[in-house]
Design a protein around this motif. Sequence first.
Motif, PDB file in Angstrom:
ATOM      1  N   UNK D  85      62.910  31.809  26.289  1.00  0.00           N
ATOM      2  CA  UNK D  85      61.612  32.083  26.297  1.00  0.00           C
ATOM      3  C   UNK D  85      61.426  32.942  24.856  1.00  0.00           C
ATOM      4  N   UNK D  86      60.740  32.594  23.890  1.00  0.00           N
ATOM      5  CA  UNK D  86      60.188  33.196  22.557  1.00  0.00           C
ATOM      6  C   UNK D  86      59.143  34.313  22.912  1.00  0.00           C
ATOM      7  N   UNK D  93      64.289  24.875  17.445  1.00  0.00           N
ATOM      8  CA  UNK D  93      65.034  24.804  18.380  1.00  0.00           C
ATOM      9  C   UNK D  93      65.726  23.373  18.834  1.00  0.00           C
ATOM     10  N   UNK D  94      67.026  23.190  18.890  1.00  0.00           N
ATOM     11  CA  UNK D  94      66.941  21.757  19.146  1.00  0.00           C
ATOM     12  C   UNK D  94      68.617  21.645  19.913  1.00  0.00           C
ATOM     13  N   UNK D 107      64.381  18.232  19.542  1.00  0.00           N
ATOM     14  CA  UNK D 107      64.164  19.571  18.981  1.00  0.00           C
ATOM     15  C   UNK D 107      62.729  19.834  19.050  1.00  0.00           C
ATOM     16  N   UNK D 108      62.220  21.163  18.581  1.00  0.00           N
ATOM     17  CA  UNK D 108      61.110  21.761  18.920  1.00  0.00           C
ATOM     18  C   UNK D 108      60.726  22.812  18.263  1.00  0.00           C
ATOM     19  N   UNK D 109      59.464  22.919  17.759  1.00  0.00           N
ATOM     20  CA  UNK D 109      59.074  24.454  17.041  1.00  0.00           C
ATOM     21  C   UNK D 109      58.389  25.210  18.075  1.00  0.00           C
ATOM     22  N   UNK D 110      59.008  26.213  18.631  1.00  0.00           N
ATOM     23  CA  UNK D 110      58.580  26.982  19.458  1.00  0.00           C
ATOM     24  C   UNK D 110      57.951  28.216  19.002  1.00  0.00           C
ATOM     25  N   UNK D 111      56.480  28.628  19.530  1.00  0.00           N
ATOM     26  CA  UNK D 111      55.927  29.714  19.085  1.00  0.00           C
ATOM     27  C   UNK D 111      56.252  30.848  20.311  1.00  0.00           C
ATOM     28  N   UNK D 112      55.639  31.760  20.314  1.00  0.00           N
ATOM     29  CA  UNK D 112      55.533  32.810  21.362  1.00  0.00           C
ATOM     30  C   UNK D 112      55.056  32.341  22.640  1.00  0.00           C
ATOM     31  N   UNK D 113      55.591  32.414  23.464  1.00  0.00           N
ATOM     32  CA  UNK D 113      55.432  32.120  24.876  1.00  0.00           C
ATOM     33  C   UNK D 113      56.034  30.809  25.157  1.00  0.00           C
ATOM     34  N   UNK D 114      56.640  30.105  24.452  1.00  0.00           N
ATOM     35  CA  UNK D 114      57.172  28.721  24.690  1.00  0.00           C
ATOM     36  C   UNK D 114      58.583  28.920  25.380  1.00  0.00           C
TER      37      UNK D 114
ATOM     38  N   UNK F  24      61.856  18.971  28.174  1.00  0.00           N
ATOM     39  CA  UNK F  24      62.515  20.196  28.209  1.00  0.00           C
ATOM     40  C   UNK F  24      61.911  21.642  27.816  1.00  0.00           C
ATOM     41  N   UNK F  25      60.438  21.568  27.631  1.00  0.00           N
ATOM     42  CA  UNK F  25      59.877  22.648  27.234  1.00  0.00           C
ATOM     43  C   UNK F  25      58.713  23.056  28.049  1.00  0.00           C
ATOM     44  N   UNK F  26      58.028  23.980  27.667  1.00  0.00           N
ATOM     45  CA  UNK F  26      56.899  24.396  28.291  1.00  0.00           C
ATOM     46  C   UNK F  26      56.123  25.693  27.557  1.00  0.00           C
ATOM     47  N   UNK F  27      55.033  25.818  27.643  1.00  0.00           N
ATOM     48  CA  UNK F  27      54.115  26.530  26.797  1.00  0.00           C
ATOM     49  C   UNK F  27      53.119  27.523  27.548  1.00  0.00           C
TER      50      UNK F  27
END
Lengths: 189, 189, 189, 189, 189, 189
Positions: D85-86, D93-94, D107-114, F24-27
């Motif tokens: 968790x960011x 990330x990927x 892959x995905x760009x994660x922001x805070x809370x992702x 694979x993700x969650x926000x």
Amino acid sequence: MVFLAVFVNGKFCKDPKSVTANDFSYSGLNIARNTTNFLGSNVTTVDVNKIPGLNTLGVSLARLDFAQGGQNPPHIHPRATEILVVTKGKLLVGFVSSNQDNNRLFYKVLKRGDVFVFPIGLIHFQMNVRRTRAVAFAGFGSQNPGTIRIADAVFGSNPSIPQEVLAKAFQLDVKLVRFLHIVFGPPLW
Amino acid sequence: MVFLAVFVNGKFCKDPKSVTANDFSYSGLNIARNTTNFLGSNVTTVDVNKIPGLNTLGVSLARLDFAQGGQNPPHIHPRATEILVVTKGKLLVGFVSSNQDNNRLFYKVLKRGDVFVFPIGLIHFQMNVRRTRAVAFAGFGSQNPGTIRIADAVFGSNPSIPQEVLAKAFQLDVKLVRFLHIVFGPPLW
Amino acid sequence: MVFLAVFVNGKFCKDPKSVTANDFSYSGLNIARNTTNFLGSNVTTVDVNKIPGLNTLGVSLARLDFAQGGQNPPHIHPRATEILVVTKGKLLVGFVSSNQDNNRLFYKVLKRGDVFVFPIGLIHFQMNVRRTRAVAFAGFGSQNPGTIRIADAVFGSNPSIPQEVLAKAFQLDVKLVRFLHIVFGPPLW
Amino acid sequence: MVFLAVFVNGKFCKDPKSVTANDFSYSGLNIARNTTNFLGSNVTTVDVNKIPGLNTLGVSLARLDFAQGGQNPPHIHPRATEILVVTKGKLLVGFVSSNQDNNRLFYKVLKRGDVFVFPIGLIHFQMNVRRTRAVAFAGFGSQNPGTIRIADAVFGSNPSIPQEVLAKAFQLDVKLVRFLHIVFGPPLW
Amino acid sequence: MVFLAVFVNGKFCKDPKSVTANDFSYSGLNIARNTTNFLGSNVTTVDVNKIPGLNTLGVSLARLDFAQGGQNPPHIHPRATEILVVTKGKLLVGFVSSNQDNNRLFYKVLKRGDVFVFPIGLIHFQMNVRRTRAVAFAGFGSQNPGTIRIADAVFGSNPSIPQEVLAKAFQLDVKLVRFLHIVFGPPLW
Amino acid sequence: MVFLAVFVNGKFCKDPKSVTANDFSYSGLNIARNTTNFLGSNVTTVDVNKIPGLNTLGVSLARLDFAQGGQNPPHIHPRATEILVVTKGKLLVGFVSSNQDNNRLFYKVLKRGDVFVFPIGLIHFQMNVRRTRAVAFAGFGSQNPGTIRIADAVFGSNPSIPQEVLAKAFQLDVKLVRFLHIVFGPPLW
């Protein structure tokens, strides 16, 4: 009409009553596979996709063929330890421990009848170091061990890992990373 | 002075710093083993007792040698599924399912390169059905699969299972049970 | 119309909302089962086939009834250790360790309130050694332990294990093997 | 005098009576770690080596610090899935699936809370894509997940993987392999 | 002199050569235990602490005695599912599912011969609902299932859980919490 | 027409080809949750129900929010150990060992950056002991750890555990038990 396509953990089991001996067998591991590729090797995995009866049983098998000078390049099995026996030729084999253990390389030259263990998730390789073909068989502790060739996954993923990640991680020029992506990347069409 | 002999689950791990590649290897599976016994077979198991590095990794390996007409008699591995590949000769192999499945026999004649699976805990056998020697390799899903030959365990345990148990269970004359105990029992001295 | 018959690992789970207490229970283990068979015993297993709520939970239970002189003949559970308690009568029980341990027999006469453990995959038996009926209960470390009676699986499989395998493995005359196959084999019709 | 140094699977358990709350805790994950290295990142793992009470419990935790432009380079955990968790900044990330799945990059760009999941044994990376520091926390499904940085293990093992293996596997000039070994290899003294 | 006190996961194994049948057995579960306590019940657990041979085998057993009106109060086994059979009397039994399932109570009145399952980690209880003593036997899917009586752990821990936690969590007056701590707490001396 | 509603262990897997990074993700774990309830806390669990890609991977994550004076009341996770890190504020945390260990409370005041472990199946709690909000993140060793709040399960199950069980088990007046059932029980309509 009904199109039923469900995917469960592992595989569906067949109706026990319709199971036969063929669900527990596979043929052809006596045949030397084609090793005319740039690596000079070929791995034939016999897992639950080929033997349905392996479902839930947690083992599988492979035959490894090596041309003269051929190698099975650095790779990992994410879900299984491997135990290998050389049946023909001579192989230099090794695995690298983890960062915590200072990336030590454990290696050995194996001749016919020698056995070696590659622990789960560790990077390992085998290279034919003789002027003859080499053959080995390997057992795995999973019905579906998976294989990740490091070069393919790092430099040839689809899409590619961002070049700035790879350039810095491997201390390579971006141009070289771009070249490697062409070498290992998926075919373009 | 201190004599320290403790036994833990599995095995003690060596101090990681003193581990070498030899702790992950074993030699000699190229050698045809002596099959001049009444069964005409010989199984060489390479488990955690021979490769300390297998500890916690859950796999092992074996070489099976068969003289002409030799057999690996009905037996079980209490802690592992087995996956076998024939590398020389021709083997008739089979396993028996459980009482709930009416003791069905799953069998097949395997030639060179054929693979077969023997699920954990089921009674199975292999017999050489050709006029040549036969050789197979097998992977196991345990670092210590164990082997229980049915004839040895049933008729040759030490001390013996009471004769009235065996006579009734196998519908055999007590005299015959007594004879079998002499055949399979531990050497008398 | 659709005929849907799929088989997954273990069992399908019910829709959680339709689950009731009955999915976690079973009745009737107080009833002495019929032991008028040649073995003088009867085992009633309560596993995931009888209690759907056991799915994924890894335990099951059995009641064992013994007539005077009755026995539960040498057998194995391929997927579970068994822990047994005698609630009536007196039982001689035992299990045989593996070939590596020289097929040692561990045995004991159990009276009411005595507990005994039969490790996973090892051949074991129980025999009533008193002039009364005997009753025991057993817990298993699997929701579906399976049972393989050695005599049934070895001499009564369907089809039979080849006579030459059995004759040599058990050092029996082929005629006797043939006779045993008639005794333990599947009914002929 | 006796020097007793034994190593068992996992770790020795303390005498339960001497265990205190401190055996289940660790302090300091609030502190931003030094990221002035060529990768611009720092990972602080809290595993069974730091919290003895984690023994047999199969989980651990880490804090990840990223400088501006920093990255946690391609690596694997051989024994654990990771869930991250960011809590500060933005991370690209990927992970790369296996050869059987054509080395697809997820892959995905994660922001805070992702939150993002990196499955066991798969190669993955994280890169700070913002002009600020970034912080993340990660849970692991092992008390001792291990970490293998691909560049360190492939090009920096000790001793090194033979140059001809790496040159062919990665299609690199041998001189470049030699250079990479100097970059990633163990310090020379 | 050497004082050797080490604690490993599970238990140390004995030297296999010194193991006897007694290491796999236990006596006395036929004896009705004393139920003259405020709960009117008594549970006798036969786990790896009483049968060393259970080590690594993952099962155990218990006898439950109930006085008239006695109960085995709400409790959990943190490491095992339980399967119970009533051998005498009549028990009201139940378990509560989790918050996600709205804390549903699954309950049933069990008579002699009835079986019930209590899934791992769920709060459950048994109460004698007849004017006679009741007896049950239970199998567990762990060699060391553990038992946590809710009242003891919540109101009787040592030291106590802070009163303001309990008062708010259970919506009880602090004075009552203090009283409960005296009732369930460790003896004062 | 076909109504297909099957439930398997864990979850169905998606067709691998249709899987994307979103599986694979969650926000949203950056958002402070509403803590205006009588406990002053809110737990947001990110498990396999929210991230389908967690299936078979055995981990999950949660964010815990605490108002001033808020608490996460005594509860258990029946299928997972928890490892928690405080990212804001100060928490008094603790768990209670089992009856065999005399219900010892292991507790500690955690400040920012402190880590604590709650072993599988043990009753534990967290309480904000500062005049500010508090936040923590927790990793779990299961893709579906489950949560059982003791007060809800014991006094608020649906239907309720019989009053005489609770009154005796907790040494409470039946009227108080009845009152607690109204407080914690399911809404009446």
